[in-house]
Structures are given as structure tokens and as C-alpha cells.
Scaffold this motif. Sequence first.
Motif, short mmCIF file in Angstrom:
data_model
loop_
_atom_site.label_atom_id
_atom_site.label_comp_id
_atom_site.label_asym_id
_atom_site.label_seq_id
_atom_site.Cartn_x
_atom_site.Cartn_y
_atom_site.Cartn_z
N GLY A 184 -4.73 -3.15 -6.93
CA GLY A 184 -5.47 -4.28 -5.91
C GLY A 184 -6.18 -3.80 -4.65
O GLY A 184 -7.31 -3.98 -4.39
N ASN A 185 -5.26 -3.34 -3.85
CA ASN A 185 -5.59 -3.01 -2.44
C ASN A 185 -6.46 -1.77 -2.51
O ASN A 185 -7.21 -1.46 -1.55
CB ASN A 185 -4.59 -2.96 -1.56
CG ASN A 185 -4.18 -4.28 -0.95
OD1 ASN A 185 -4.80 -5.35 -1.16
ND2 ASN A 185 -2.73 -4.36 -0.57
N ARG A 186 -6.24 -0.78 -3.57
CA ARG A 186 -7.09 0.22 -3.53
C ARG A 186 -8.54 -0.05 -3.73
O ARG A 186 -9.42 0.46 -3.08
CB ARG A 186 -6.55 1.08 -4.56
CG ARG A 186 -7.41 2.46 -4.60
CD ARG A 186 -7.02 3.82 -5.60
NE ARG A 186 -7.99 4.53 -6.11
CZ ARG A 186 -7.74 5.38 -6.89
NH1 ARG A 186 -6.32 5.80 -7.32
NH2 ARG A 186 -8.76 6.33 -7.35
N ASN A 231 3.70 -5.02 -9.93
CA ASN A 231 4.77 -4.13 -10.15
C ASN A 231 4.45 -2.67 -10.08
O ASN A 231 3.34 -2.52 -10.69
CB ASN A 231 5.65 -4.29 -11.09
CG ASN A 231 6.31 -5.62 -11.14
OD1 ASN A 231 6.83 -6.15 -10.08
ND2 ASN A 231 6.47 -6.40 -12.34
N VAL A 232 5.04 -1.71 -9.35
CA VAL A 232 4.63 -0.41 -9.03
C VAL A 232 5.70 0.61 -9.42
O VAL A 232 6.65 0.60 -8.73
CB VAL A 232 4.05 -0.31 -7.56
CG1 VAL A 232 3.47 0.89 -7.53
CG2 VAL A 232 3.05 -1.47 -7.23
N CYS A 247 -0.11 4.87 -6.09
CA CYS A 247 -1.12 5.81 -5.19
C CYS A 247 -1.38 4.56 -3.90
O CYS A 247 -0.78 3.55 -3.69
CB CYS A 247 -2.61 5.74 -5.90
SG CYS A 247 -3.31 4.26 -6.16
N HIS A 248 -1.99 5.01 -3.05
CA HIS A 248 -2.11 4.20 -1.73
C HIS A 248 -3.09 2.97 -2.06
O HIS A 248 -4.24 2.93 -2.55
CB HIS A 248 -3.18 4.99 -0.49
CG HIS A 248 -3.21 3.90 0.55
ND1 HIS A 248 -2.26 4.07 1.47
CD2 HIS A 248 -4.39 3.52 0.91
CE1 HIS A 248 -2.66 3.15 2.54
NE2 HIS A 248 -3.75 2.72 2.27
N THR A 260 0.88 -1.19 0.03
CA THR A 260 0.09 0.02 -0.04
C THR A 260 0.79 1.05 0.00
O THR A 260 0.25 2.41 -0.38
CB THR A 260 -0.88 0.15 1.33
OG1 THR A 260 -0.24 0.08 2.36
CG2 THR A 260 -2.00 -0.81 1.34
N LEU A 261 2.11 1.13 0.55
CA LEU A 261 2.74 2.46 0.87
C LEU A 261 3.37 3.10 -0.47
O LEU A 261 3.38 2.65 -1.46
CB LEU A 261 3.98 2.25 1.68
CG LEU A 261 3.52 1.46 3.10
CD1 LEU A 261 4.63 1.26 3.99
CD2 LEU A 261 2.60 2.60 3.74
#
Length: 699
Positions: A480-482, A444-445, A475-476, A411-412
Amino acid sequence: MSSPVVLEKHGSIGVILVQNPPVNALSQAVRQGLADRLAEAIADDDIKGVVLAGDGRTFIAGADIREFGKPMQAPDLNSVIRAYEESPKPVVAAIHGTALGGGLETAFAAHYRVAVAKSFVGLPEVKLGLLPGAGGTQRLPRVAGVKTALDMITSGDMVPAPKAREAGIVDEIVDDLIPGAVAFAEKLVAEGAPLKVISAGRGKLDEADPAIFDEYRAQVAKKARGVLAPQNCIAAVEAAVKASSFEDGLKRERELFAELMESPQRAAQIHIFFGEREVAKIPDLPKGTEAKKIGKVAIIGCGTMGGGIAMNFANVGIPVTIVENEQAALDRGFGIIRKNYENSAKRGRFPMDEVEKRMGRLTPTTSYDDIADADIVIEAVFEEMGLKKEIFAKLDQVMKPGAVLATNTSTLDIDEIASATKRPEDVIGTHFFSPANVMRLLENVRGEKSSPETIQTVMDMGKKIGKVAVLAGNCHGFIGNRMLHPYRRQAEFLVEEGAQPEDIDRVIYDFGFAMGPFAMGDLAGLDVGYRVRQHQLKTWPQGKRYSSLGDKIVEMGRHGQKTGAGWFLYEEGDRTPKPDPVIKELIEKHAAEAGLKRRAVSDEEILERCIYALVNEGAKILEEGIAIRPVDIDITYVYGYAFPKHRGGPMHYADHVGLDKVLARIRHFHEISGEDEWKPAKLIEDLVAQGKGFKDFTR
């Protein structure tokens, strides 16, 4: 235009060679070429026998995917197969690489089959929501038996040539493909061997226990809930046994195939099939961008995630050095890795001596100096920004120039982590999913300054270690988790309003997810989400709805399965979630204190609010450029969050329902709730206004 199929003479044997790179797919031109070259071989009196082979790296790996969804052009594969079966000269299929789908069905047209030892055969159509449509369900059980046929066709898995030989699919293993096949054909001619036509007899059909079909239906219903293709595969194989003739069985196969062709599940699974290939393409990377070489890997942290990530590299022969602060943590982590490998060996996934080979690729250390020469380092420690920045500052000092500095954050902010270094161009997110050695998704981010070479490196790395890699923006929560956050919030709001946790989990499970949001939370550990929420509450927008139900459960000491209680109760040694009267009482008390009047909540509302929350947030992610394409979101959710593959991912599913209908429900939920979260994404409104869906989205 020259044909992609040629006929060569090797003495008295004609070799029909398919030359349609890269995989010799059965295009219309190939099918026509196969028919024409056979006719030439039969007409040539100097040719006494025929070998059918593929040029290049493989035999025939299946249908031409470019023809999917288009009308079939003559000749169809069944007519080509029939022509080979009826050849008055012996035909030998020579298999190397892979003989898959229509490729294996074509090989079954031959009177005999030989293969090199390192080749594979299979009928993978079920993975596309289909079944073998050119006699595969009728011929395979005749040569290999019903059980083997059911195993292969319902799983879609490949079988190595030596096992295919044992099953009767292949007649002989040869060392040198063409010379070996030609020698085999010459021997057949010399001996006047009979022409074995699989469709001419019943073969091994009558060896089957009639109860086997119900057994497999029950197994498939459990493994692939609600999925039509494997059930139709079973019915087609059953038709091979019960039909009065081969032609009747083939007719039933075609009926079952046609049913699948018309099914939305087929469209969804083919969408995912193409999507896996599409997400590997990053359109804004400069053409010719080269990945950095990865020969050595370093992992920071030997916990559940660090150990699982390390296994991915050890599995493919890449050495890994794992760093921990204390020797005890290393010993504990290495013990878990060893146990995982030993369990896999016991299940027959690889020989027991492979355990030591893979463990031998892992090096433990408590010193950062030991990883200075690694090509990539992946940090996999606790999800806490201060700790991660401290580690990256240290890596900046230790790692060699050009090394990729990756973080496994879920998330970070990647840019904030990169700010702890003097080389932000080398920093990138590599979000593995737990268990990291099993889950196929790698999210991958890219940060603002991640270089094209760094991006290409982690995309290529994902493929090398067997992952499906998707590139997300920063982004936060990324993609997926957003999206998961509004999905989970809607689930908790529905509980506050009148549903029970087990109601919501049942609806989501019946939709096709492996488990509902509450059972998933219990499995992951409720304390993990609790810590994230407590951090988020510091900046929570005033007036934005928040459910503290989950917080209250954690504060009761209920952290999920690991404590035996969370949203549900768990008995020792049993992971089955059981409704708990204590939670029901807590929900009612919580709702009363919040001034909420509980009501009956329908299954339809549960499904729409949970799934459409995903869709709406996904559209916002597309608007912002966090996801490149709708299919990137679909692949993320299918392989990272167990969204049912036969529904194609949230964005594809929205198109299936009708994006105008989805928009109407989103507007309805926005109107009755007043929540900003339900404000329709502008992209959805624009697409609906244009009469389009996510499938039409372009940048």
C-alpha cells in the motif's frame, strides 16, 4: 446423478429440502430440483401442504457464484418462483441461517414464511453492482413497505428475523425449524387459510410518500458517488409503485438489471467480491499448515493505533492486555476507547451494557511481565526503527515460546525488526489502517524467516476480527504505502507544474476516492509524512526529482487539520478544506525558485499521472513478488486507501482502460519527464506484448 433437492413426508406435509452445501446456492440443478419436487408434492394427494427449507447450516444464501457471467440455463429463477406462487397447496418457507438474494426472492414465492430467531434475511445484490433480478424489488416493498425495501435493497444489509417479522417479511418466529414450520403448515391446512400471493396485489405500495424516491436518490448520490447500482435499485422499487401491474414492474426490474449486467461497475464489484476470498489463499504455504491458537492478545501502546487495534479483539470476545510506559497514557487511551464504544452504543450499534462487557475484556498495565502468557503481541508504537527494535528485544525475553511477535509498522523493514530477537520465525508485520477499529484492511507482512504457522495465524486472525487480510512481502512501504509514494509525488509535481491542490483533489474525488491526496494529507497530519521524508532524504538518489513543497508547508507550522491549516485552511469545527491564497503564493514562489514554468494542466493529465503511477508501481511490486496476485493489490487499495470499489482497484481499472493504452501513456510520461519512476514496468510491457492484461497474470 441424484438431485440436490429432496421431498420428504412429515404426515400430511411435504418438506422440500435443498441439500447443496455449503450455502444451498441456487445452481441450475437446485432450480430444477425445486421445480420437480414441487410438481411431485402437488401430484401427491396425501400431501396437503408444503414446507420449503434448506438442509445444513442455512436456508438459501443466494445465487451460485460459479454461474456468474455465464448464460442462464433453464429453468430460470423467475419461472421457479412463479410455479411456487401458483401452487394450489399452501407453501411455507422455513428460514434458518440466511435467506439472501435469490434465497429471499425464493422465500417470497411461498404463501407464508417462518424463521428461527437467529436467522437473517437480505437482498445484497447492490454490493455486487447488481439489483435483485427475480422480483425482489417488486415483492419486498409490497410486504414490508417502500421505505424498508429501499433501506434493505440500496444498502444490501441483512436484517435479523425479529425485525423482519416486524416488517412483515416473516409471518412467524419458530423455535424448532422443521417441526415449527410443519405445525404452521398443518394449521394453515386445517383452517383453510388463503394462499397469499405477494405479486397478486399491491400490498403496502400505496402507503409510500411519492417524494421518498428523490430523497433516497439524493442520499445515495452522496454516500455512493458515481455508483450506478443503488440508483437502479431505487428506480426498480419506484417501478413497483408506479407500474400499472406487477408484470410491468417486473419488466422494468429486468431492464434495470440488464443495464447493470453490462456495466463495467458490475465487473469491478464482482472482481472485488471474489478477490476478498482469493487473497486468503497463500499458495506457497505447505498444505495443512495450522494456525496457532489465539486466546490472549497483548498490545504495546495505547495511542490511536494501539487502542483501535485492541478494540478489534475485545469486539469478538478475546481478552487484551495493553502495555504503556506511564499510567497517564493508559488512562488517556482507555478514556478514548470508552468514548468510542459509548458513541457506537448511542448510535444503536449495540446495547449500552455491551460497552462494559467490551471494556471488561481490556486490561491496562505498565509491566511487560503481565503479557508473558499472551499468544500474540502486537507492537503499535511510534514509527521509529530504534524504538521498535528495543521493544522487540524486550518481547523476546518476556514472551512465551511460540508466541507471535507482530509489529504494526506501515513502512519499516520487518527483517531488521526481527533481528532484535532470537526467534525471527515468530516475527511478522500486521499493518492495521487508521482508524484501526473501523478500517477493514489488514496488510500482513512476512519477513524472510516468518514461519508458515506464523503467517497462517495472522491471516486467520484477520478473518476472526472482521478484517480483509492481504499478505505482502517485505520492502519499504510493502504494497500500500510503497504505491502511495509515487501517487503523492505525482500530485505534488503537478502542483509545481501548474495545477492547484484543489484541482487535483477535485479530479481524484470525482473519480470516486473519498478525498484527494492533499485533503488526505491534511487529515493524517503533514508532520508524519515530513518525518518520513526527512529520513528518506539521507539516502535519496542523486538526480531523482524531489518536491520540497510539502516540507515548506510543515516548516511554516501548518500540519493539517490539527493545526487548522495545511495544504488547505480549516475553520474551527469544520473539516471542509478551503483553498488558501498563502499556499497559492507559496506554490508560485517555489516554482519560480526551481525554474519551473507553470502551465495549464488538464483534468485528464491529473487523473492519468496519479492513477497510472499507482498501476506502474503495482506492476513492479508484482514482478518482485511483494504482492502475490494483482487482486491482492486491488483489495489493498479498495479497503485500505478508499480506491473506489466500483472501479475494482488500480490493476483491474488498468485492464478496463486497456493495458496497451495505459502503457502508451506511461511511456509518454517517461519520455517527457525522464524520471526513472515512469520507466514502464517490464511486467506491463510483457503482458501487452502478449495481448494480455493483469487478469491473465500467473506466476
